[in-house]
Write a protein that holds these residues in place. Structure first.
Motif, short mmCIF file in Angstrom:
data_model
loop_
_atom_site.label_atom_id
_atom_site.label_comp_id
_atom_site.label_asym_id
_atom_site.label_seq_id
_atom_site.Cartn_x
_atom_site.Cartn_y
_atom_site.Cartn_z
N TYR A 166 -4.76 -7.48 -8.06
CA TYR A 166 -4.43 -8.67 -7.29
C TYR A 166 -5.52 -8.96 -6.26
O TYR A 166 -5.97 -10.10 -6.10
N TYR B 244 2.79 -4.92 -12.25
CA TYR B 244 3.87 -5.00 -11.27
C TYR B 244 5.23 -4.95 -11.96
O TYR B 244 6.14 -4.25 -11.54
N PHE C 276 -7.51 -10.83 -13.66
CA PHE C 276 -7.01 -9.78 -12.77
C PHE C 276 -5.60 -10.05 -12.26
O PHE C 276 -4.79 -9.16 -12.08
N ARG C 277 -5.32 -11.32 -12.03
CA ARG C 277 -4.01 -11.65 -11.50
C ARG C 277 -2.93 -11.39 -12.55
O ARG C 277 -1.84 -10.90 -12.23
N ALA D 244 -2.37 -7.83 -12.70
CA ALA D 244 -1.52 -7.46 -11.57
C ALA D 244 -0.05 -7.73 -11.88
O ALA D 244 0.82 -6.88 -11.69
N LEU D 245 0.23 -8.91 -12.40
CA LEU D 245 1.63 -9.27 -12.72
C LEU D 245 2.22 -8.30 -13.74
O LEU D 245 3.35 -7.83 -13.58
N GLU E 298 -0.29 -12.12 -1.03
CA GLU E 298 -0.33 -13.48 -1.56
C GLU E 298 -0.47 -14.48 -0.41
O GLU E 298 -1.29 -15.39 -0.46
N ASN F 37 4.10 -0.59 -0.16
CA ASN F 37 3.52 -1.06 -1.42
C ASN F 37 3.84 -2.54 -1.68
O ASN F 37 3.82 -2.99 -2.81
N SER F 38 4.11 -3.28 -0.62
CA SER F 38 4.46 -4.69 -0.77
C SER F 38 3.26 -5.52 -1.19
O SER F 38 2.14 -5.30 -0.77
N ILE F 39 3.51 -6.48 -2.04
CA ILE F 39 2.44 -7.34 -2.52
C ILE F 39 2.59 -8.75 -1.96
O ILE F 39 1.69 -9.57 -2.02
N VAL F 40 3.75 -9.01 -1.35
CA VAL F 40 4.04 -10.34 -0.81
C VAL F 40 3.01 -10.76 0.23
O VAL F 40 2.47 -11.86 0.20
N GLU G 23 8.62 -9.63 -6.35
CA GLU G 23 8.98 -8.55 -5.43
C GLU G 23 10.41 -8.73 -4.95
O GLU G 23 11.20 -7.80 -4.94
N ILE H 174 3.31 -13.89 -7.25
CA ILE H 174 3.86 -12.56 -7.43
C ILE H 174 4.97 -12.28 -6.42
O ILE H 174 5.72 -11.33 -6.53
N VAL H 175 5.07 -13.17 -5.43
CA VAL H 175 6.06 -13.01 -4.36
C VAL H 175 7.47 -12.92 -4.92
O VAL H 175 8.26 -12.05 -4.58
#
Lengths: 309, 309, 309, 309
Positions: free
Chosen positions: A173, D173, D165-166, D169-170, A102, A96-99, D102, D98-99
């Protein structure tokens, strides 16, 4: 193939006796209350024989194992253009990583991480109502398993929907990068229901037969996918089917496989067998702990590893 | 196996005619001046027959293909304790990435990225002088290929040493985490020389036979590694052998393989064949462009993909 | 300014009584054996008055505080062209991180993380022998502090050299990107010696005067740097001087400052004071624990925060 | 302070003549159609004098500048416990990354990146209806600016909602990490409306006065925040107010500042002035191109940089 029948029984007995069974997924209540003592195993061999032991007819939530069937469906719809929207490489990161999204501009690494499966669900939605897309997938799975009793566990689907903030994040995202064509909530609706399909080991092993038979429903039967596509889905299962433990699964088991957090694994020995195993306790990577062990033993005894001569 | 002989010739002819050959590696002068028009192919089948075409006897710099032999040697020295110092997962990053090392405290993802190969070289050094460790590896490769003329290209080794700042960085970085036991410059000495081994396609295909024969030197011959270890090395080659294009290679070719920036690839069809191909031009991932294409065609025609039934 | 004299004494007394002093740096033996009970403080005010308390004349290893003087020297040599090779942004990562370098192609985020300081050392080396460059920096620091007894602790320099694998990695990594002009070992030689400069709080506070006086050696004295450059060095100290705790230091203290793992901090109150504090115990970010506390109290009492009206 | 009046006029004239004005934000239609030729400037000095030039009374979308007022409001509600949910460090990454979330388990680096501002909005929501929280913030801003005509641009708010959307997402998250207390859509509702506040340069400079006056509404007036809190908000603006160009803004301008993609910047010279500038064209970091230039000139001429003696 008397040996396989015996092997299935022996392994079921052996696994039943192991006290350390891993931890069941707790992120949604319907999964958290599953008894980790369950164990089911079913092997359908190339001759059509079905060997089963343990809780082989008890339905469980197949979760990410559904990604194999959804991918097959999406490839049927749009073919290799799918690969413009999702990669084919192991991700090197958790499911489920989002890194990675990006860094790579909203293109998921492969169709088996959650982000990739959302793109696949978006393809399968293809302008319809979510319930239409879900119905279509369900019919496809029932056809593959030759069993019309397969159903979606609505309680699980609702629980996914209520707590799936991370998946909502992933979908939005990718939408921000233009890699979802539908409103995120619709695509998510398809995805959450797809994960909530409930199947037994027997049903799952039956449904996986086309990947053992080079794309045929059964030997001499209807073609589900081309031989090349069957091979390629198997390749993706081997390199990406267990998230960031895929390399270890290939190293220890050596079979294309796809796991789900419900504790199920579908593994394919091309030309030999379609195998489904279920043990709800997970290891630290989120894959079935005893299911993986069972498959390791099966591969060792049968020589079905694709890396065996 | 007349078909294989013909296949080899046909593919060599076909590849020779392709104008777009990729770009040769330019980071060291001895590689930058190689003619991209070269193409060599050699297939040793399970019956011992050797089928060759093109520049099959011209030595080239095997570079990262050497990591397969060095890994085999290191596993022979310390067995599975190696896996405490290096992982078994695809990296999801380019071959020379240092990012993953920081996140994972100096433990490389797998033995085929440069950082992992440096740990393997450190194991093979095992307290000796670098030239002793290099001599040992060279003797091992000569034995596997049954050819005592295999040698190290000192010009390449010196060029690697003079420009390998990124590898120096990787080695020192792991040393800082305590994951090299020798002074970095000694370990690097072993690594740079190992990469500079020069072999022809014929020699390389011969050297890979033990991975086709389940660990035996030849059918009925001496055991090089156990069947399990042969399987596992093959698994690692499939999941990690082509850096961040490993998934694509598995998808398109479906064989365990290891590439080098010299343009060589060793691919194994377990129980069927050991294949070496050489075409110096690289694709965007640093793997041989036409070598990959040749292997894709071979797998398609022969059905040797491990995902084929 | 009797208040400052009293403040300095009060703070020294207060700090002496605090039992929890943080942990001294242990990565090299000469630092690991320093008594954490030390505390030194020296404030030079704009009128030239020197207020000192505690171990104010005991030399300690200034380590990264040297980066301020080295940066000043490099800007003197090549001016703003330096900024083509190093950025001016907080890094968001620890002082010795290599991740950012990979993402940004060998350009360090700022001159105060180790990678950036290595680029600065490379500029200062400018084709000379390392000892020439080191001698030049030492003379510059002696001039700034008006004290010719300042010296390099050779034992510390040798220890840095023997264990600085991570810095060796950073230097070679940037060399691979073409962002070092000299052989890495020469640049590293300059850097390791620069970090080993030993100074007392009194010497350090004196050396920092030009940053309080808008670039002048002293009011009415010689110009060390232009007013704009003094401002800009102060800005860099505020945004980047405490690695990934720079924001917190600005939040709590509100002064441009540069810390070193030897436990020293140089802080500048523009137009008001140059402050040096030394307490060898570090907090979890590698900055002096009680030194930071002392500066927080000083800023609170004096109103010297740059964010105070 | 005749000089300031003249300075404001001179700068407005100078900026008007610059042809290269940067690109207006295009992510929502209401911003994309703004004429980049606009320029407004207003400086309120410590004595209460208001100096204005250009389009100083035309309202524009303040966007992220609102984060300063929302942060002030949230600190008023829950004080320093806010810092358990959001950091105080520069992020080293773009505003919508968003990195970092995480890696740091859902804790945003600071309250001025989007993720941090969403946490602040969540605090301000505090169990009420979104419209209540938005009304409260609007009243606070009107009070600060002493102007009841300040309003939310509903068209902008709707456009944010439709395309954000971003940010969705944030928010989701962070919800997954437990760092939002309300349903994400409610928190997002507050955030999108807050960004859609429209203010003129005159209103914005007036609203910023409390940060110039050490927390007072005006000299001798009511206290908005404590002196320490005013200092700390200024510190955060300096280190984090311009996303990953904060270091450069501190280097070039030397004032606490907060930018918005609408092209506005609020800058504070503590004890000297509150400055608002508006030029809709953005530079590559998403900050007003000519607004930044204007502030650089103002700081140069006035000596208001906090790093000036």
């Amino acid at each position: 193939m008397a040996d396989i029948a015996r092997l299935v029984r022996d392994i079921a007995d052996e696994i039943a006796a192991i006290p350390e069974r891993g931890d069941v997924a707790t992120y949604i209540p319907p999964l958290a209350t599953i008894d980790p003592g369950h164990f089911g195993l079913c092997i359908v061999t190339v001759d059509g024989a079905v060997h089963a032991a343990g809780d082989t007819d008890e339905p469980f939530s197949i979760q990410s194992v559904s990604k194999v069937f959804a991918l097959t469906q999406a490839l049927g719809k749009i073919g290799d253009t799918l690969w413009r929207r999702v990669g084919r490489e192991p991700s090197g990161t958790p499911f489920n990583s989002i890194v990675q999204l990006e860094r790579e501009q909203g293109i998921p690494r492969n169709p088996f991480i959650n982000a990739g499966a959302l793109v696949v669900a978006d393809v399968n939605l293809s302008g319809h109502e979510p319930r239409v897309a879900i119905g279509e997938l369900l019919r496809f799975v029932r056809y593959l398993a030759d069993d019309d009793t397969i159903a979606i566990d609505e309680k699980v689907a609702r629980a996914e929907q209520a707590t799936g903030f991370r998946n909502v994040a992933l979908a939005n995202y990718m939408k921000a990068f233009g890699n979802l064509t539908h409103p995120p909530e619709l695509t998510l609706g398809v995805y959450f229901h797809q994960c909530a399909i409930a199947m037994s080991c027997r049903q799952l092993a039956m449904a996986g037969r086309y990947l053992m038979h080079g794309g045929l429903y059964e030997p001499g039967g209807a073609r589900v996918v081309s031989p090349q596509r069957a091979r390629r889905i198997n390749a993706l299962m081997l390199t990406c089917g267990h998230y960031d433990a895929s390399g270890d699964f290939a190293f220890r088991v050596g079979l294309p496989g796809k796991s789900g957090v419900g504790g199920g694994i579908l593994a394919i020995a091309p030309g030999q067998a379609s195998i489904a195993v279920w043990s709800p306790g997970l290891n630290e990577n989120g894959n079935s702990k005893l299911g993986t062990l069972a498959l390791e033993k099966i591969a060792e005894v049968t020589g079905w590893s694709v890396f065996d001569r």
